[in-house]
Every structure is written in C-alpha cells, then in structure tokens.
Design an enzyme around this catalytic site. Structure first.
Site, PDB file in Angstrom:
ATOM      1  N   LYS A  36    -131.656 -23.305  34.365  1.00 18.15           N
ATOM      2  CA  LYS A  36    -130.876 -23.519  33.098  1.00 18.15           C
ATOM      3  C   LYS A  36    -129.478 -22.984  33.056  1.00 18.15           C
ATOM      4  O   LYS A  36    -129.287 -22.103  33.750  1.00 18.15           O
ATOM      5  CB  LYS A  36    -131.669 -23.347  32.063  1.00 18.15           C
ATOM      6  CG  LYS A  36    -131.894 -22.007  31.446  1.00 18.15           C
ATOM      7  CD  LYS A  36    -130.826 -21.283  30.862  1.00 18.15           C
ATOM      8  CE  LYS A  36    -130.860 -19.662  30.629  1.00 18.15           C
ATOM      9  NZ  LYS A  36    -129.780 -18.718  30.367  1.00 18.15           N
ATOM     10  N   ASP A  84    -136.615 -18.075  26.997  1.00 12.03           N
ATOM     11  CA  ASP A  84    -136.162 -19.371  27.762  1.00 12.03           C
ATOM     12  C   ASP A  84    -137.436 -20.096  28.313  1.00 12.03           C
ATOM     13  O   ASP A  84    -137.211 -21.210  28.905  1.00 12.03           O
ATOM     14  CB  ASP A  84    -135.344 -18.855  28.756  1.00 12.03           C
ATOM     15  CG  ASP A  84    -133.850 -18.262  28.187  1.00 12.03           C
ATOM     16  OD1 ASP A  84    -133.592 -18.745  27.102  1.00 12.03           O
ATOM     17  OD2 ASP A  84    -133.380 -17.434  28.886  1.00 12.03           O
TER      18      ASP A  84
END
Ligand code: C5P
Length: 310
Positions: free
Chosen positions: A18, A148
């Site tokens: 990401k 995350d």
C-alpha cells in the site's frame, strides 16, 4: 507406473503493498497510538504466501526474497501470529500450518509488507481450514494484528480512520502510475512516530482530505499530485536525510509529485502516464539515489486466492 504422492492441502494467496496518498496524524493518544485520517491505495507490488496443512499445533514460516534477514521467523512473525489467532478462535488444538512467503514488498519500507503477509495468512488459513468467516470478520481479526492489516485484505482505494483500521472504500477512476524508490536502509514505524511527537507534539489536523478524494474520483493524476500529503514525512526525513536527495532527484526528473510512503523510507513518485513512469524509472535507476526502482500502478485488489488444492 508412477506412484501418486499425497500432498497436504495447499492454498496460495497474493497480497498487495500500500501507499498512503494522505496520512494525517493527530496527537499521541493514551493508548500509545495516533489517531489518523488516511487514504490508502493498494499498488501492483505483491507478496505471495503459500499455506500448507501441517500437524496440529505445528505453526512455521519460511521466507524467500530480498531483506528477509531482518524478519523474525519465530512465533513473533506477524503471519504466524495471524494463523495462530484464527486457530485459537476456531480450531482448539486441531489445526496447524506451514507458511511460506515470497517477498517482493520491501521489509521495513513503509509499504505495509508485514501487514500484507498477515492479511495473506488470515485469508489463506481461513480457506485451508474451511472456516466460516466473512470478509468483515476477517478484517476485524486483522485489526488485532496491526493497523494496516485490514486494508491489505480490502485493497483498492479507501479512507482509514481510527488507527487506520476503520475503512470506507473511495471511488477511484482509472489507474495511476507510480515509480517507487526503495532505500538501502529501513525505518522503524514506532521510531518515526516518536520523532513526529518530538517535532509536532500537538499533532496535525485530521480533516477529511476532500480535494484529494475529489481528484481520485476524476482519475486526474495531475490534480491528485497537488493534494498528496504525509504528516510523517518530516520525521522520516529527519531520521534519514538521504530521503531528501531521492525526492529531489525524482522531482527534477519529471515526477508530478513525490511522497514518502507511510513511515518511509520508500519514496513514491506519481507520474503523468505510463510513458512518463517508464522514463522516470530508467533515469532514476541510472542514478545512485535508491537501492532499487520499481514501476507500479494503483489501485489494485486486496489479498486474493490464486490456487487452492485440497
Ligand atoms: O499497528 P501497528 O502494529 O502497525 O503499529 C506499529 C507502531 O506504530 C505502534 O506500536 C505505534 O507505536 C505506531 N502507530 C501509532 N499510531 C498509529 C499506528 C501505529 O502510533 N495510528
């Protein structure tokens, strides 16, 4: 006649890295975390995880790829913890798994590589063990492992609030072309947050990055470039001043914008189109400003099953 070998049931999962297109960081809270408003985008840089059924109580991990010398392979490994978390909740002591991970996401690179592997382990084990868990529940297990992890399961583009674990998908048109510059050093996320606290004890504002979200809905990379924001960038650059050189080099070579990815040290350059990204990756690769340079696109899907042989 050749003898058929009974292989244990095996599941393979691909999981993306990401970027944070916005990372707005509030002041340190009593729980030791910082409230965030962030916009995640999953990009086409993947780790691959294989989960193979093992004896009950047998949990292990093996890794290949760059930077793995810095990853713990014992029970503290985040992917092993993910597998154990599901086993504890669903299987008493009947379950076991052998994980192997092919790493392409840089270790300690600010691209959530460890979280991605934990997300992949959650998905792979839930399929391998035939557990009845819906995606939202899986993301809740993910949030127990790291801020995350839920996004690595979801993928695409999403707003994250809380610790970054409460997610709402964002409408994003088209693809954006990024060039990533990997550093030859890592940065510890807690260390970067600590430096942020020293530099900005009052934190930054957590307002929703509306202009960035509008830019995503139009798919216009030039507009998006104007609204990228990372409140941790100053702390990361303060700890590793070489990042400034990398950022400047990319901007001088025509990138629309540069952002430190998460807590760094990976730097992501947004490019006008694919052609510009190819040109930038060639020019930047020829300079001595990064360990490696890699071209990716975003958004891409979150953790996905590739094969399942039961
Ligand atoms: O959640 P995760 O384990 O990825 O976080 C690693 C560390 O990063 C935390 O222990 C904390 O020091 C810091 N962190 C934070 N605020 C967040 C997310 C992480 O301070 N929202």
């Amino acid at each position: 006649m050749s003898e058929l070998v009974d292989l244990p049931p095996t599941v393979r999962v691909r999981v993306p890295a990401k970027l944070n297109l916005a990372l707005c960081v509030g002041p340190l809270a009593d729980d030791g975390y910082h409230p965030l408003t962030t916009v995640f985008q999953a990009v086409s840089l993947h780790d691959e995880l294989t989960a193979q059924e093992a004896e009950p109580g047998d949990f292990s991990v093996a890794m290949s790829g760059e930077g793995i010398d810095h990853v713990a392979m014992d029970d503290s490994n985040l992917a092993v913890r993910a597998a154990r978390l599901l086993a504890e909740n669903y299987g008493d002591d009947r379950l076991g798994v052998r994980l192997s991970i092919k790493k392409s996401i840089p270790v300690a690179g600010g691209m959530a590589g460890g979280s991605a592997d934990a997300a992949a382990a959650l998905l792979a084990c839930s399929v391998l063990w035939d557990l009845d868990i819906d995606p939202e529940e899986l993301r809740e297990y993910g949030a127990e492992l790291g801020s995350d992890v839920p996004f690595a399961l979801l993928g695409g583009t999403a707003i994250g609030t809380g610790r970054g674990d409460k997610l709402v998908p964002v409408l994003s048109r088209g693809s954006h072309h990024w060039v990533l510059a990997f550093a030859d050093f890592g940065l510890s996320t807690p260390a970067v947050y600590r430096r942020f606290d020293e530099l900005q004890p009052e934190g930054c504002d957590l307002e929703m990055p509306t202009e960035l979200i509008n830019a995503l809905s139009t798919g216009d990379s030039e507009e998006l470039a104007r609204h990228l924001r990372n409140d941790l960038a100053a702390a990361a650059i303060d700890l590793q001043p070489h990042l400034r050189t990398t950022i400047d080099a990319g901007l001088e070579c025509g990138a629309l914008a540069a952002i430190v990815s998460g807590s760094g040290p990976t730097v992501a350059f947004l490019c006008r189109n694919e052609e510009a990204a190819v040109a930038l990756s060639v020019t930047l690769g020829a300079q001595d400003v990064a360990r490696a340079v890699r071209r990716v696109v975003g958004p891409v899907a979150g953790a996905r099953l590739i094969t399942s042989c039961a």
